[in-house]
Design an enzyme around this catalytic site. Structure first.
Site, mmCIF file in Angstrom:
data_model
loop_
_atom_site.group_PDB
_atom_site.id
_atom_site.type_symbol
_atom_site.label_atom_id
_atom_site.label_comp_id
_atom_site.label_asym_id
_atom_site.label_seq_id
_atom_site.Cartn_x
_atom_site.Cartn_y
_atom_site.Cartn_z
ATOM 1 N N GLY A 168 0.845 -1.186 0.000
ATOM 2 C CA GLY A 168 0.000 0.000 0.000
ATOM 3 C C GLY A 168 0.876 1.230 0.000
ATOM 4 O O GLY A 168 2.075 1.167 0.304
ATOM 5 N N HIS A 210 -18.880 -25.366 22.750
ATOM 6 C CA HIS A 210 -19.440 -24.705 21.571
ATOM 7 C C HIS A 210 -20.919 -24.365 21.757
ATOM 8 O O HIS A 210 -21.426 -23.442 21.129
ATOM 9 C CB HIS A 210 -19.258 -25.607 20.343
ATOM 10 C CG HIS A 210 -19.573 -24.947 19.038
ATOM 11 N ND1 HIS A 210 -19.537 -23.584 18.854
ATOM 12 C CD2 HIS A 210 -19.930 -25.458 17.841
ATOM 13 C CE1 HIS A 210 -19.850 -23.286 17.603
ATOM 14 N NE2 HIS A 210 -20.109 -24.397 16.970
ATOM 15 N N GLU A 261 3.147 2.295 2.994
ATOM 16 C CA GLU A 261 4.220 1.365 3.375
ATOM 17 C C GLU A 261 5.410 1.412 2.423
ATOM 18 O O GLU A 261 6.452 0.831 2.705
ATOM 19 C CB GLU A 261 3.707 -0.087 3.410
ATOM 20 C CG GLU A 261 2.653 -0.347 4.452
ATOM 21 C CD GLU A 261 1.299 0.124 3.978
ATOM 22 O OE1 GLU A 261 0.708 0.992 4.637
ATOM 23 O OE2 GLU A 261 0.825 -0.359 2.934
ATOM 24 N N GLY A 279 -12.282 -21.023 14.824
ATOM 25 C CA GLY A 279 -13.553 -21.287 14.170
ATOM 26 C C GLY A 279 -13.813 -20.363 13.006
ATOM 27 O O GLY A 279 -14.801 -20.518 12.285
#
Length: 535
Positions: free
Chosen positions: A38, A290, A41, A409
Site C-alpha cells: 500500500g 461450543h 508502506e 472457528g
C-alpha cells in the site's frame, strides 16, 4: 540499502529508522516479510535488502494466514505488513485466528504522515492502535519516529512470550527516513517454569490416583513437549484424550493409550471421562464448549488439575486446580519425580471401521485413501469443519509438527497457512485439506503457492454446501431436512480456479481414481489442486 549495510546518508551516523529496523530484524532472524503493498508502506521497501524475502499475498487475510503458518512451523515470530485501516480491517479475521492460535506475529501497518494527521487525511487510520484490539497482545503507534526500532524490539519480545500471540505497530509513512539509533542486543526468556510447590501437589495427586485421564491441547506441541507427554502417559498408564477444538496434534493417534477426541459439549465431555478419578488437562483449556450445557464440568468423584501456559485460561477454570507455566518445563519436572506404583494399563481404543467405496464417494473413504498415500511425515493443514470428525477417525497423525488447523472457528486460515508452513519447512510436503466453503474465503493463496512453486497439494472436499451449518442446524431448532438458507454452494469449479492462478489440478468423483490422483499430485512436489467430489 544492501544486505551488508544498514547506514544511509542524511541521518546522524548515517542511521535511519529503516536501517535500524532492518538491522534489528536481521538479528532476530526475521528476514521474510508477508505483505500486500500500500502507499503508506512504500518507503519501508526502498532499497529492499537482498537477503530479505517479500512474500506477496493478494489480500490481507491471505497475508496474515501465510504468516501464521510460517510462524507456527518455524517457531519464530513472523513479520506482517498491512495497509493502514482498510488493510487491517481486511486482515482482522485471521488476526483473530492468530490470537486464538497463540501465534507470534509482528503486525505493522502504514499510517499517513505525522504532519497531516490533524487534518484527517485520506487513508489515515484515525485510532490505529485501537483497531486490532482486543485480539493483539500489545498495540502502539510510537510517539516519535526515533522510537520505531525500539517499539518493534519490544513487540517481538511480547509476541514471543507465552502465551504467544500477535502484536501491532502503526508506523507513519514519513518515519522511515528519520534519524534513529540501533537497538542494542537484548535477550528475554520466553518460557516460565511452573511453581514447584503447585507442581508438587499436581504430582502427588497423579501418583495417588487410581485411573488417570490426560486431556492434551495445542500448547503441548507448541512447547516441544510431545516426547515428554508420551513418556508421562506411559509412566502413569493414563488414557489420553485430545481437547475440544485443539489446533495441533499433541499425542500419537496410533498409540495404545490414545483414547480419542473430546467434543465441545459439556455433557459429552463428562460422559467420555466417566470412570476416571483424576483429569489432567495439559496445554488446553478445561474445557472449550461450543454450545451451552448443564450439570458438572467433570465426572462425579473426579479431581481436575490443569497445566497451562496461559494465565487467563487458568483464571476461568470452572473446577479443580491450575498451574501456570511452560508445558515442556512442567512435564520435565513431573518426570523428574520418583516413578509411581505400578498401575494397570487401560484397554485400548476400539479400531475404526473400514470405509468402503460407494457410487457417491464418502468423506470417510476419501480421507482413508489420503491416509494410505500420505507419508506420516507429510504436514496437513486442515480447514474442513464438517469433515473434521471423520478426519479424526480416518486420517491419524502420529508425529509432532504434522498437523495444523485454526483454533478460532473463523474460515479463511487454512489455505494461506499451508503456504506459510511450506515456506518454513522447505523440502517437506504439505497437504492443504480444505472444505469447498472454506476455500472461497482465501482462494488467492493458490496464486502465492504457484508463484513460489511450493510442494503443496490442496485437497478440496467439495460437497457443494456449508455442511457444518446444515449439520448443526438441529441444535437450534431446525427440523430434519428443513432448508437452511444460504448454505448451498452449487457450481464451484476448483480445478478452473486453480488453473486461473497457475496451479494444475484434477477433479475426482470416482473412488477408483482417487488413489492414483492423490499419489501423482503428491509425487509432483508442485502446487496442485485435487478437487474431490464427496456426498
Amino acid at each position: 540499502m544492501n544486505s551488508s549495510s544498514t547506514h544511509e546518508p542524511g541521518a546522524p551516523g548515517g542511521v535511519t529508522v529503516r536501517g535500524a529496523v532492518i538491522d534489528l530484524l536481521r538479528r532476530l532472524r526475521i528476514t521474510s516479510l508477508f505483505a500486500n503493498p500500500g502507499s503508506t508502506e512504500l518507503p519501508m521497501f526502498r532499497d529492499f535488502p537482498s537477503d530479505f524475502r517479500y512474500v506477496l499475498g493478494l489480500q490481507e487475510a491471505v497475508v496474515v494466514g501465510m504468516a501464521d503458518g510460517y510462524a507456527q512451523a518455524s517457531g519464530n515470530a513472523a513479520l506482517v505488513n498491512l495497509h493502514s485501516a482498510a488493510g487491517v480491517g481486511n486482515a482482522m479475521g485471521n488476526i483473530f485466528t492468530a490470537y486464538k492460535n497463540q501465534t507470534p506475529l509482528i503486525v505493522t501497518a502504514g499510517q499517513q504522515a505525522r504532519s497531516i494527521l490533524p487534518f484527517d487525511p485520506f487513508l489515515a487510520s484515525r485510532e490505529a492502535t485501537e483497531l486490532p484490539k482486543p485480539y493483539v497482545k500489545w498495540s502502539i503507534e510510537p510517539a516519535r519516529a526515533a522510537d520505531v526500532p525500539l517499539a518493534l524490539a519490544r513487540a517481538y519480545h511480547i509476541a514471543m512470550q507465552e502465551p504467544r500471540g500477535p502484536v501491532f505497530v502503526s508506523i507513519p509513512v514519513d518515519d522511515w527516513d528519520q534519524p534513529a539509533q540501533y537497538v542494542g542486543p537484548t535477550q528475554v526468556s520466553t518460557a516460565v517454569r511452573p511453581d514447584p510447590h503447585a507442581l508438587q501437589q499436581f504430582g502427588d495427586a497423579l501418583d495417588a490416583c487410581r485411573r488417570p485421564a490426560f486431556v492434551v491441547g495445542a500448547s503441548v506441541d507448541r512447547a516441544g513437549a510431545w516426547d515428554g507427554i508420551v513418556t508421562l502417559a506411559e509412566r502413569h498408564h493414563a488414557r489420553v484424550f485430545v481437547a475440544p477444538m485443539s489446533a495441533r496434534c499433541s499425542f500419537p493417534e496410533d498409540h495404545r493409550l490414545f483414547a480419542g477426541f473430546l467434543p465441545a459439549m459439556r455433557e459429552k465431555i463428562v460422559a467420555a471421562l466417566a470412570g476416571h478419578d483424576l483429569i489432567v488437562v495439559l496445554g488446553a483449556p478445561a474445557f472449550t464448549y461450543h454450545v451451552e450445557g448443564d450439570g458438572p464440568h467433570v465426572p462425579d468423584g473426579a479431581t481436575l488439575f490443569q497445566l497451562t501456559d496461559d494465565p487467563s485460561v487458568a483464571a476461568w477454570i470452572p473446577a479443580g486446580s491450575s498451574v501456570v507455566g511452560n508445558l515442556r518445563l512442567g512435564i520435565a519436572d513431573l518426570l523428574a519425580r520418583a516413578a509411581p506404583k505400578p498401575r494397570e494399563a487401560p484397554a485400548p481404543r476400539s479400531a475404526r471401521p473400514q470405509a468402503e467405496p460407494s457410487p457417491r464417494m464418502s468423506v470417510a473413504y476419501a480421507l482413508q485413501t489420503l491416509a494410505e498415500v500420505r507419508d506420516t511425515a507429510d504436514i496437513v493443514v486442515e480447514e474442513a469443519p464438517s469433515s473434521r470428525p471423520v478426519m479424526q477417525d480416518y486420517l491419524p497423525f502420529t508425529k509432532s509438527g504434522t498437523f495444523y488447523t485454526m483454533a478460532s472457528g473463523g474460515l479463511g486460515y487454512g489455505m494461506p497457512a499451508a503456504v506459510g508452513v511450506a515456506l518454513a519447512r522447505p523440502g517437506e510436503r504439505v497437504i492443504g485439506l480444505i472444505g469447498d466453503g472454506s476455500s472461497m474465503y482465501s482462494i488467492q493463496a493458490l496464486y502465492s503457492a504457484a508463484q513460489l512453486n511450493l510442494p503443496i497439494t490442496f485437497v478440496i472436499l467439495n460437497n457443494s454446501r456449508y455442511a457444518a451449518l446444515q449439520d448443526f442446524a438441529p441444535v437450534f431448532g431446525f427440523a430434519k431436512n428443513d432448508p437452511v438458507q444460504g448454505t448451498d454452494l452449487p457450481g464451484l469449479d476448483f480445478v478452473a480456479l486453480g488453473a486461473g492462478m497457475g496451479c494444475g489440478g484434477v477433479r475426482v468423483a470416482d473412488p477408483a481414481q482417487l488413489k492414483s490422483a492423490l499419489t501423482a499430485a503428491l509425487a509432483s512436489r508442485k502446487p496442485a489442486v485435487v478437487e474431490v467430489i464427496v456426498a
